[in-house]
Write an enzyme that holds these catalytic residues in place. Structure first.
Site, short mmCIF file in Angstrom:
data_model
loop_
_atom_site.label_atom_id
_atom_site.label_comp_id
_atom_site.label_asym_id
_atom_site.label_seq_id
_atom_site.Cartn_x
_atom_site.Cartn_y
_atom_site.Cartn_z
N ALA A 33 0.84 -1.20 0.00
CA ALA A 33 0.00 0.00 0.00
C ALA A 33 0.86 1.24 0.00
O ALA A 33 2.07 1.17 0.22
CB ALA A 33 -0.90 0.01 1.23
N ASN A 34 0.24 2.39 -0.25
CA ASN A 34 0.90 3.69 -0.06
C ASN A 34 0.53 4.22 1.32
O ASN A 34 -0.50 3.85 1.87
CB ASN A 34 0.39 4.69 -1.10
N ARG A 35 1.33 5.13 1.82
CA ARG A 35 0.96 5.83 3.05
C ARG A 35 -0.08 6.88 2.70
O ARG A 35 0.12 7.70 1.81
CB ARG A 35 2.17 6.58 3.60
N ALA A 101 -2.09 2.58 -5.23
CA ALA A 101 -0.89 1.74 -5.44
C ALA A 101 -0.65 1.62 -6.94
O ALA A 101 -1.57 1.30 -7.70
CB ALA A 101 -1.09 0.36 -4.82
#
Ligand code: CTP
Ligand code: CA
Length: 223
Positions: A33-35, A101
């Protein structure tokens, strides 16, 4: 929707907002995932609704509490986000605040991958659909105003300016998310609004204030 406003500059306008990260599964217990806290996207959706818009809020699994007064569509992956956004069209405007993502894991396992004799699994990836680019470049039913985001750590204005042209969106809200800025996960944001007119640097302010200013700009642009 309860509390749908009867007045405000955005009454009668439908706006799609994406927010939060996407989760791309590796197996049922692991993901990449991305932050993204979802704070900025949530504030934008809430503010647009307060100005009277019908808001479809397409969100990945974000920690921020969901806004009130909007239609909420919960998704996990970028592909699901793409489908949800397509299903929400047509719209007068679309705001893409999600940290999508860029890649998904090929052949995600339906059952938990177990450690076996010190063998390290390797992952391969496929590129996810670019939701912002696809809506910006839609041949029919393109929203009148398409707003993208660009979270950068280097050469913010230059990268975001190129990104705006590459994707074909009208505006990019760019920010510097280098760790020393404290913007990721924080309450404040310092953005640059990139449009046909160039780069406009906004002072550092709360994410709610950024949402307010952006929503007012959107209302003006939709007329
Ligand atoms: N975006 C999207 N779908 C994707 C990737 C990004 O809709 N698959 C949107 C984001 O929500 C954001 C904008 O595109 O509004 C820019 O995202 P960003 O990750 O900065 O752009 P990328 O083209 O993926 O470039 P980078 O290589 O910098 O990650
Ligand atoms: Ca990206």
């Amino acid at each position: 929707i309860e509390n749908q406003l009867a007045e405000g500059p955005l009454v009668g306008r439908k706006i799609v907002v994406t927010s939060g990260p996407t989760h791309e599964p590796i197996d049922p217990v692991r993901y990449i995932a991305n932050r993204s806290s979802g704070a900025q996207g949530t504030a934008i959706a809430r503010t647009l609704a307060m100005l009277g818009a019908e808001v479809v809020f397409v969100t990945g699994p974000a920690e921020e509490p969901r806004p009130e007064g909007v239609h909420i569509v919960e998704v996990q992956t970028a592909q699901q986000m793409m489908e949800a956004v397509s299903a929400a069209m047509p719209a007068d405007a679309a705001v893409f605040a999600a940290a999508v993502a860029d890649w998904r894991v090929d052949g995600a396992s339906g059952s938990k991958i177990k450690k076996q004799d010190g063998k390290i699994p390797s992952l391969s990836f496929s590129e996810n659909p670019d939701i912002l680019a696809s809506v910006s470049q839609a041949k029919s039913d393109r929203p009148k105003l398409v707003v993208g985001f660009a979270a950068e750590t280097d050469d913010v204005v230059e990268n975001a300016t190129k990104k705006r042209l590459r994707k074909g969106c009208d505006w990019i809200v760019a920010n510097d998310v280098s760790p020393e800025t404290g913007i990721m996960g924080g309450k404040e944001n310092a953005v640059v609004l990139i449009s046909d007119d160039g780069a406009e640097h906004w002072p550092r302010m709360s994410k709610d204030a950024v949402a307010q200013q952006l929503a007012e700009r959107i209302a003006n642009a939709l007329g």
